[in-house]
Design a protein around this motif. Structure first.
Motif, PDB file in Angstrom:
ATOM      1  N   HIS A   1      19.204   0.221  21.362  1.00 33.88           N
ATOM      2  CA  HIS A   1      20.363   0.469  20.505  1.00 33.88           C
ATOM      3  C   HIS A   1      19.919   1.102  19.186  1.00 33.88           C
ATOM      4  N   ILE A   2      19.058   2.088  19.289  1.00 33.49           N
ATOM      5  CA  ILE A   2      18.555   2.756  18.080  1.00 33.49           C
ATOM      6  C   ILE A   2      19.585   3.754  17.576  1.00 33.49           C
ATOM      7  N   ASP A   3      19.891   3.655  16.318  1.00 32.68           N
ATOM      8  CA  ASP A   3      20.742   4.609  15.605  1.00 32.68           C
ATOM      9  C   ASP A   3      19.817   5.337  14.635  1.00 32.68           C
ATOM     10  N   HIS A   4      19.529   6.611  14.917  1.00 28.70           N
ATOM     11  CA  HIS A   4      18.524   7.330  14.136  1.00 28.70           C
ATOM     12  C   HIS A   4      18.921   7.444  12.663  1.00 28.70           C
ATOM     13  N   GLU A   5      20.196   7.584  12.414  1.00 30.62           N
ATOM     14  CA  GLU A   5      20.640   7.629  11.018  1.00 30.62           C
ATOM     15  C   GLU A   5      20.440   6.256  10.365  1.00 30.62           C
ATOM     16  N   GLY A   6      20.731   5.203  11.135  1.00 31.82           N
ATOM     17  CA  GLY A   6      20.512   3.857  10.605  1.00 31.82           C
ATOM     18  C   GLY A   6      19.048   3.577  10.338  1.00 31.82           C
ATOM     19  N   VAL A   7      18.171   4.044  11.231  1.00 28.15           N
ATOM     20  CA  VAL A   7      16.727   3.874  11.030  1.00 28.15           C
ATOM     21  C   VAL A   7      16.291   4.552   9.742  1.00 28.15           C
ATOM     22  N   ALA A   8      16.804   5.750   9.514  1.00 29.95           N
ATOM     23  CA  ALA A   8      16.441   6.485   8.286  1.00 29.95           C
ATOM     24  C   ALA A   8      16.890   5.723   7.049  1.00 29.95           C
ATOM     25  N   ILE A   9      18.060   5.095   7.133  1.00 29.78           N
ATOM     26  CA  ILE A   9      18.562   4.321   5.987  1.00 29.78           C
ATOM     27  C   ILE A   9      17.668   3.107   5.739  1.00 29.78           C
ATOM     28  N   VAL A  10      17.299   2.394   6.817  1.00 27.85           N
ATOM     29  CA  VAL A  10      16.433   1.217   6.676  1.00 27.85           C
ATOM     30  C   VAL A  10      15.097   1.615   6.046  1.00 27.85           C
ATOM     31  N   LYS A  11      14.535   2.749   6.484  1.00 25.15           N
ATOM     32  CA  LYS A  11      13.263   3.207   5.934  1.00 25.15           C
ATOM     33  C   LYS A  11      13.398   3.570   4.459  1.00 25.15           C
ATOM     34  N   ARG A  12      14.492   4.247   4.104  1.00 18.59           N
ATOM     35  CA  ARG A  12      14.689   4.618   2.683  1.00 18.59           C
ATOM     36  C   ARG A  12      14.828   3.381   1.813  1.00 18.59           C
ATOM     37  N   MET A  13      15.539   2.374   2.302  1.00 17.61           N
ATOM     38  CA  MET A  13      15.662   1.124   1.550  1.00 17.61           C
ATOM     39  C   MET A  13      14.285   0.498   1.338  1.00 17.61           C
ATOM     40  N   GLY A  14      13.468   0.525   2.396  1.00 17.79           N
ATOM     41  CA  GLY A  14      12.115  -0.003   2.276  1.00 17.79           C
ATOM     42  C   GLY A  14      11.284   0.774   1.269  1.00 17.79           C
ATOM     43  N   GLU A  15      11.435   2.088   1.257  1.00 19.48           N
ATOM     44  CA  GLU A  15      10.685   2.926   0.315  1.00 19.48           C
ATOM     45  C   GLU A  15      11.083   2.625  -1.124  1.00 19.48           C
ATOM     46  N   HIS A  16      12.386   2.383  -1.352  1.00 21.36           N
ATOM     47  CA  HIS A  16      12.849   2.029  -2.706  1.00 21.36           C
ATOM     48  C   HIS A  16      12.261   0.686  -3.137  1.00 21.36           C
ATOM     49  N   LEU A  17      12.267  -0.277  -2.218  1.00 21.84           N
ATOM     50  CA  LEU A  17      11.665  -1.581  -2.519  1.00 21.84           C
ATOM     51  C   LEU A  17      10.190  -1.421  -2.874  1.00 21.84           C
ATOM     52  N   LEU A  18       9.488  -0.612  -2.099  1.00 21.57           N
ATOM     53  CA  LEU A  18       8.064  -0.420  -2.319  1.00 21.57           C
ATOM     54  C   LEU A  18       7.795   0.262  -3.661  1.00 21.57           C
ATOM     55  N   ASP A  19       8.590   1.271  -3.998  1.00 26.07           N
ATOM     56  CA  ASP A  19       8.429   1.947  -5.294  1.00 26.07           C
ATOM     57  C   ASP A  19       8.610   0.959  -6.442  1.00 26.07           C
ATOM     58  N   HIS A  20       9.621   0.100  -6.320  1.00 25.46           N
ATOM     59  CA  HIS A  20       9.861  -0.918  -7.349  1.00 25.46           C
ATOM     60  C   HIS A  20       8.667  -1.860  -7.458  1.00 25.46           C
ATOM     61  N   ALA A  21       8.110  -2.275  -6.321  1.00 27.06           N
ATOM     62  CA  ALA A  21       6.986  -3.209  -6.321  1.00 27.06           C
ATOM     63  C   ALA A  21       5.747  -2.588  -6.955  1.00 27.06           C
ATOM     64  N   VAL A  22       5.469  -1.337  -6.645  1.00 29.37           N
ATOM     65  CA  VAL A  22       4.305  -0.660  -7.221  1.00 29.37           C
ATOM     66  C   VAL A  22       4.455  -0.554  -8.742  1.00 29.37           C
ATOM     67  N   ALA A  23       5.646  -0.210  -9.206  1.00 31.29           N
ATOM     68  CA  ALA A  23       5.881  -0.107 -10.650  1.00 31.29           C
ATOM     69  C   ALA A  23       5.708  -1.466 -11.323  1.00 31.29           C
ATOM     70  N   LEU A  24       6.203  -2.538 -10.682  1.00 31.29           N
ATOM     71  CA  LEU A  24       6.066  -3.881 -11.250  1.00 31.29           C
ATOM     72  C   LEU A  24       4.599  -4.297 -11.308  1.00 31.29           C
TER      73      LEU A  24
END
Length: 283
Positions: free
Chosen positions: A49-72
């Motif tokens: 049940h892969i939704d490629h657009e949904g996968v891209a959104i999940v990855k972008r959310m993860g990237e934002h979290l990671l950017d925040h963590a690196v800055a902190l």
């Protein structure tokens, strides 16, 4: 003792992982090592049940979290070199793989008594080949590190890590040996019926285990505690006045290489402070 070339910390945006991130950044500064901040993401639904657009959104959310963590992390320890790593898959598997080249792995935790069976904080220490630190608090109250000792390779590994940490932080070490258990006395049940012999035999074992580390780290204040009670009870009580408890991945009674020992698992689930689980030397 050297386990690798960087400190690795897992981050998922929770308060617990933020505490772990700050602890790891300070640890990297003390050890003069770079810090790797890792976020593990995965598609939460069945593979069919892969939704490629949904996968891209999940990855972008993860990237934002990671950017925040690196800055902190960079704000917490400005002198430390910090990099971010996005990994796919369950957090414990991703961190185990990424941690092969690390000096230690740091993760956050729920409050004590609230760790679910499948928690990363329980699964990762059983799999990792380097020390895993499960952070519950970043505060410093007692400036003491408690190390669980039982004469096993796991207990020796815990002592090594405890003395190293104490030297880095200027803290004291308390080596605790709870010997009221068959495994803790090498299966010699006769000792459990003779308090005097039990104290003499296990007391000598405790001093032999600690002595080399006192020589290697002469500036670290260290004391020993022989307790005529089960190991986990002795460690639970000692942890109430410690900022860090260090245990081996399995003690004298641990035989399954894929699971934590019972005492180490209990310590992870129930003590109030940060816990380090250190693997024995493995061939």
């Amino acid at each position: 003792m050297s386990w690798g070339s960087h400190v690795l910390v897992g981050y998922d945006g929770t308060h617990g992982s933020e505490r772990a991130l700050k602890w790891a950044a300070e640890e990297a500064r003390r050890r003069r090592l770079p810090l790797t901040v890792c976020h593990a993401w995965r598609w939460p639904y069945p593979i069919g049940h892969i939704d490629h657009e949904g996968v891209a959104i999940v990855k972008r959310m993860g990237e934002h979290l990671l950017d925040h963590a690196v800055a902190l992390a960079r704000r917490t320890a400005p002198t430390v070199t910090v990099r971010g790593r996005m990994l796919e898959g369950p957090a414990d598997a991703a961190l185990t793989h990424e941690g092969e080249g690390a000096e230690l792995i740091v993760v956050g935790s729920h409050e004590r008594d609230e760790l679910p069976v499948g928690s990363t904080a329980l699964r990762l220490p059983a799999r990792a080949r380097v020390p895993v630190v499960v952070v519950r608090t970043t505060g410093t109250r007692h400036r003491e590190i408690v190390a669980g000792v039982d004469g096993s390779p796991g207990g020796d590994a815990a002592l090594a890590f405890a003395f190293e940490e104490a030297a880095l932080r200027g803290w004291t070490v308390r080596a605790v040996y709870g010997c009221w258990e068959a495994e803790a006395v090498g299966g010699d049940l006769m000792l459990l019926g003779d308090d005097r012999r039990l104290r003499e035999t296990c007391g000598a074992r405790l001093e032999r285990a600690v002595s080399p580390w006192r020589v290697k780290y002469p500036h670290v204040e260290a004391r020993t505690s022989l307790e005529l009670r089960p190991p986990r009870q002795a460690l639970f009580e000692a942890a109430e006045k410690a900022d860090l408890v260090v245990v081996g991945d399995r003690g004298a009674g641990g035989f399954d290489p894929l699971r934590l020992g019972a005492t180490s698992s209990a310590v992870l689930q129930h003590v109030p402070c940060t816990v380090a689980v250190v693997p024995s030397a493995r061939g």
